[in-house]
Design an enzyme around this catalytic site. Structure first.
Site, PDB file in Angstrom:
ATOM      1  N   ALA A 102      -0.890  -0.067  -6.387  1.00  0.00           N
ATOM      2  CA  ALA A 102      -0.874  -1.178  -5.426  1.00  0.00           C
ATOM      3  C   ALA A 102      -1.236  -0.697  -4.030  1.00  0.00           C
ATOM      4  CB  ALA A 102       0.495  -1.840  -5.425  1.00  0.00           C
ATOM      5  N   THR A 113      -3.681  -4.604 -10.581  1.00  0.00           N
ATOM      6  CA  THR A 113      -4.017  -4.579 -12.011  1.00  0.00           C
ATOM      7  C   THR A 113      -2.825  -4.040 -12.801  1.00  0.00           C
ATOM      8  OG1 THR A 113      -6.357  -4.285 -11.538  1.00  0.00           O
ATOM      9  CG2 THR A 113      -5.606  -3.549 -13.710  1.00  0.00           C
ATOM     10  N   GLU A 164     -11.475  -0.137  -6.638  1.00  0.00           N
ATOM     11  CA  GLU A 164     -11.554   1.306  -6.348  1.00  0.00           C
ATOM     12  C   GLU A 164     -12.675   1.592  -5.350  1.00  0.00           C
ATOM     13  OE1 GLU A 164      -8.364   1.973  -7.817  1.00  0.00           O
ATOM     14  OE2 GLU A 164      -9.315   3.922  -7.759  1.00  0.00           O
ATOM     15  N   THR A 187     -15.671  -0.886  -3.008  1.00  0.00           N
ATOM     16  CA  THR A 187     -16.855  -1.697  -3.335  1.00  0.00           C
ATOM     17  C   THR A 187     -18.141  -0.863  -3.263  1.00  0.00           C
ATOM     18  OG1 THR A 187     -17.211  -2.286  -1.031  1.00  0.00           O
ATOM     19  CG2 THR A 187     -15.793  -3.770  -2.311  1.00  0.00           C
TER      20      THR A 187
HETATM   21  C1  LIG Z   1      -9.609  -8.130 -10.609  1.00  0.00           C
HETATM   22  C2  LIG Z   1      -9.212  -7.247  -9.468  1.00  0.00           C
HETATM   23  C3  LIG Z   1      -8.351  -6.188  -9.699  1.00  0.00           C
HETATM   24  C4  LIG Z   1      -7.935  -5.381  -8.655  1.00  0.00           C
HETATM   25  N1  LIG Z   1      -7.036  -4.371  -8.896  1.00  0.00           N
HETATM   26  C5  LIG Z   1      -6.516  -3.691  -7.849  1.00  0.00           C
HETATM   27  C6  LIG Z   1      -5.457  -2.745  -8.062  1.00  0.00           C
HETATM   28  O1  LIG Z   1      -5.033  -2.460  -9.187  1.00  0.00           O
HETATM   29  N2  LIG Z   1      -4.898  -2.174  -6.963  1.00  0.00           N
HETATM   30  C7  LIG Z   1      -5.332  -2.438  -5.709  1.00  0.00           C
HETATM   31  O2  LIG Z   1      -4.771  -1.898  -4.767  1.00  0.00           O
HETATM   32  N3  LIG Z   1      -6.354  -3.305  -5.473  1.00  0.00           N
HETATM   33  C8  LIG Z   1      -6.954  -3.935  -6.525  1.00  0.00           C
HETATM   34  N4  LIG Z   1      -7.958  -4.838  -6.293  1.00  0.00           N
HETATM   35  C9  LIG Z   1      -8.437  -5.071  -4.938  1.00  0.00           C
HETATM   36  C10 LIG Z   1      -9.779  -4.416  -4.677  1.00  0.00           C
HETATM   37  O3  LIG Z   1      -9.637  -3.031  -4.602  1.00  0.00           O
HETATM   38  C11 LIG Z   1     -10.358  -5.044  -3.385  1.00  0.00           C
HETATM   39  O4  LIG Z   1     -10.731  -6.358  -3.707  1.00  0.00           O
HETATM   40  C12 LIG Z   1     -11.520  -4.257  -2.853  1.00  0.00           C
HETATM   41  O5  LIG Z   1     -11.078  -3.050  -2.316  1.00  0.00           O
HETATM   42  C13 LIG Z   1     -12.292  -5.022  -1.768  1.00  0.00           C
HETATM   43  O6  LIG Z   1     -11.441  -5.499  -0.804  1.00  0.00           O
HETATM   44  P1  LIG Z   1     -11.513  -7.025  -0.330  1.00  0.00           P
HETATM   45  O7  LIG Z   1     -11.541  -7.868  -1.559  1.00  0.00           O
HETATM   46  O8  LIG Z   1     -10.426  -7.286   0.650  1.00  0.00           O
HETATM   47  O9  LIG Z   1     -12.890  -7.151   0.377  1.00  0.00           O
HETATM   48  P2  LIG Z   1     -13.250  -6.773   1.892  1.00  0.00           P
HETATM   49  O10 LIG Z   1     -12.777  -5.412   2.232  1.00  0.00           O
HETATM   50  O11 LIG Z   1     -12.805  -7.886   2.777  1.00  0.00           O
HETATM   51  O12 LIG Z   1     -14.815  -6.748   1.808  1.00  0.00           O
HETATM   52  C14 LIG Z   1     -15.607  -7.921   1.696  1.00  0.00           C
HETATM   53  C15 LIG Z   1     -17.070  -7.500   1.634  1.00  0.00           C
HETATM   54  O13 LIG Z   1     -17.415  -6.749   2.818  1.00  0.00           O
HETATM   55  C16 LIG Z   1     -17.908  -5.457   2.472  1.00  0.00           C
HETATM   56  N5  LIG Z   1     -17.447  -4.475   3.470  1.00  0.00           N
HETATM   57  C17 LIG Z   1     -16.175  -4.235   3.873  1.00  0.00           C
HETATM   58  N6  LIG Z   1     -16.141  -3.219   4.759  1.00  0.00           N
HETATM   59  C18 LIG Z   1     -17.424  -2.813   4.946  1.00  0.00           C
HETATM   60  C19 LIG Z   1     -18.055  -1.816   5.744  1.00  0.00           C
HETATM   61  N7  LIG Z   1     -17.334  -1.011   6.535  1.00  0.00           N
HETATM   62  N8  LIG Z   1     -19.396  -1.690   5.664  1.00  0.00           N
HETATM   63  C20 LIG Z   1     -20.130  -2.500   4.837  1.00  0.00           C
HETATM   64  N9  LIG Z   1     -19.593  -3.462   4.066  1.00  0.00           N
HETATM   65  C21 LIG Z   1     -18.265  -3.610   4.108  1.00  0.00           C
HETATM   66  C22 LIG Z   1     -17.326  -5.173   1.109  1.00  0.00           C
HETATM   67  O14 LIG Z   1     -18.102  -4.247   0.392  1.00  0.00           O
HETATM   68  C23 LIG Z   1     -17.354  -6.549   0.464  1.00  0.00           C
HETATM   69  O15 LIG Z   1     -18.616  -6.807  -0.056  1.00  0.00           O
HETATM   70  C24 LIG Z   1      -8.420  -5.627  -7.344  1.00  0.00           C
HETATM   71  C25 LIG Z   1      -9.316  -6.673  -7.116  1.00  0.00           C
HETATM   72  C26 LIG Z   1      -9.716  -7.489  -8.142  1.00  0.00           C
HETATM   73  C27 LIG Z   1     -10.666  -8.619  -7.855  1.00  0.00           C
END
Ligand SMILES: Cc1cc2nc3c(=O)[nH]c(=O)nc-3n(C[C@H](O)[C@H](O)[C@H](O)COP(=O)(O)OP(=O)(O)OC[C@H]3O[C@@H](n4cnc5c(N)ncnc54)[C@H](O)[C@@H]3O)c2cc1C
Length: 404
Positions: free
Chosen positions: A135, A169, A381, A383
């Site tokens: 988490a 997850t 893990e 994006t």
């Molecule tokens: C099904 C699912 C399972 C998951 N499981 C886990 C889990 O087990 N544990 C956990 O902790 N999290 C988990 N997550 C969360 C996941 O790790 C995050 O969704 C991910 O890290 C992206 O964060 P965000 O969704 O807040 O997007 P944001 O960080 O808000 O990003 C939005 C968009 O902006 C882009 N972006 C952000 N910063 C930058 C930058 N500096 N330069 C260029 N582009 C950028 C991103 O690539 C993305 O396209 C899960 C998510 C999903 C959907």
């Protein structure tokens, strides 16, 4: 040291076993749990017991996400094919079967990798056999994991956790959750530590489960920590705030988990390619590896291009895991593998839907499901964009403050 790209002989039986499990145990229940989102796949209990049995007998080094501890002795022994390589290769096979079911395999959580990466020997023993979710993400951030606002305040022999974690997850099904929290927000990244919180600890509650595009067999939870008291001994690694080391301790987890996620994408894309090849063959289109692509049909040429891309993702994934086994710094390669495989996973599965036409889009087969399942592997893990950022920083030798 140099990498040999042949599949190591000692790992082949494990790969065959994983493939059999994927074909005979995961595929048959794949659609069932895609449709019955949030229902626990009871069939996996038997499978997990089998994997435990193999692990006990030593026959399955690195059968899943738990096998990624870095072996201190590896360097002395020289070139080594170890648990990381075994893990990525078997995970590829399992995800050829089903990504969502693989993600919800008991005792094979991403939190287990975190424990394997940063726990001390006593903790490793104490948490042996636990199924741990991870988490990190909170409502206020995803990519920027340095922005953690969940707090951990020391009180005698305990830490008191307060905060909200989202998109965890296996957050409902796992026995424990590895929670990232800050000891002191004003100290920045160095103060972020991870804590193993056992299910049922007072003050921790699962608030809700998400409905998702893909990997529906895997539960995704919102978890609230409200004055949740955790034994101080559950802080993984050192409790010291070492500003020189910064975020490195916590980040080391990703060097081990990103190759695993890359492997998931490689496995899912392989499933799509295999089925598409059959669909094309049934339509009279054979892929000829001895003829140039331009001399074949457009469908065959597209297929060859997808396979070439897949192979690049596969090799980068092997490289990043192999480096971990050999204790070589692999942050850049782990991010390269994750970026390439995450992108290729989505591209390949969607192009395969396209190549198979109506059959690709229909629920009578699994191609459409794999198109949905693969997308998450390019998001969690770290994006696609974040992996590229990490690679750029490493290539240009710039810090995270210098290149954002
Ligand atoms: C099904 C699912 C399972 C998951 N499981 C886990 C889990 O087990 N544990 C956990 O902790 N999290 C988990 N997550 C969360 C996941 O790790 C995050 O969704 C991910 O890290 C992206 O964060 P965000 O969704 O807040 O997007 P944001 O960080 O808000 O990003 C939005 C968009 O902006 C882009 N972006 C952000 N910063 C930058 C930058 N500096 N330069 C260029 N582009 C950028 C991103 O690539 C993305 O396209 C899960 C998510 C999903 C959907």
């Amino acid at each position: 040291m140099s990498i040999n790209l042949e599949t190591p002989k000692k790992i082949r039986p494990l790969i065959d076993q994983a493939h059999q499990v994927a074909m005979n145990m995961l595929r048959p229940i794949s659609r069932k749990y895609d449709q019955a989102e949030h229902a626990y796949p009871v069939e996996l209990d038997m499978l997990a017991a089998m994997i435990d049995g193999l692990a006990d007998s030593g026959a399955s080094e690195g059968a899943g996400a738990t096998g990624v501890r870095r072996d201190e002795k590896a360097v002395e022994k020289g070139n080594k094919n170890g648990a990381n390589l075994a893990s990525v290769l078997s995970i590829m096979e399992m995800c050829w079967g089903d990504v969502g079911l693989t993600l919800t395999m008991p005792r094979q959580g991403l939190g287990n990798s975190a424990i394997a990466s940063v726990a001390n020997d006593e903790q490793l023993k104490r948490f042996e056999g636990t199924w741990a979710a991870m988490a990190i993400t909170e409502p206020s951030f995803g990519s920027d994991s340095a922005a953690i606002s969940t707090t951990a305040v020391k009180d005698g022999d305990e830490y008191i956790l307060n905060g909200e974690k989202i998109f965890v997850t296996s957050g409902e099904r796992a026995d424990s959750v590895v929670v990232w929290a800050t000891l002191d927000k004003s100290m920045g990244r160095a103060a972020i530590k991870s804590f193993v919180v056992t299910k049922g600890t007072p003050g921790m509650r699962v608030e809700r489960l998400e409905h998702k595009l893909g990997i529906r067999a895997s539960d995704t939870a919102v978890i609230i920590f409200d004055n949740c008291r955790v034994p101080a001994a559950n802080l993984l690694g050192s409790p010291e705030i070492d500003t020189k080391q910064g975020f490195a301790g916590a980040m080391a987890t990703f060097d081990n988990t990103r190759p695993l996620v890359a492997a998931m994408a490689v496995g899912c894309a392989r499933a799509s390619l295999d089925l598409t090849r059959d669909v094309l063959a049934q339509a009279g289109i054979e892929i000829d590896y001895d003829k140039p692509a331009y001399a074949q049909s457009a469908a065959a040429a597209t297929f060859l291009q997808l396979e070439a891309d897949w192979e690049a993702a596969y090799l980068l994934t092997l490289q990043s895991a192999w480096m971990a086994d050999n204790r070589e710094p692999n942050s850049m390669e782990a991010s390269m593998a994750k970026a390439k495989a995450g992108r290729v996973g989505s591209d390949v599965t969607l192009r395969c839907i396209e190549l198979a036409g109506t059959l690709g889009y229909s629920e009578t087969d699994l191609l459409e499901k794999w198109g949905r399942d693969s997308k998450i592997l390019d998001i969690f893990e770290g994006t696609q964009q974040i992996q590229q950022l990490i690679v750029a920083r490493r290539v240009l030798n710039l810090s995270s403050a210098e290149l954002k």
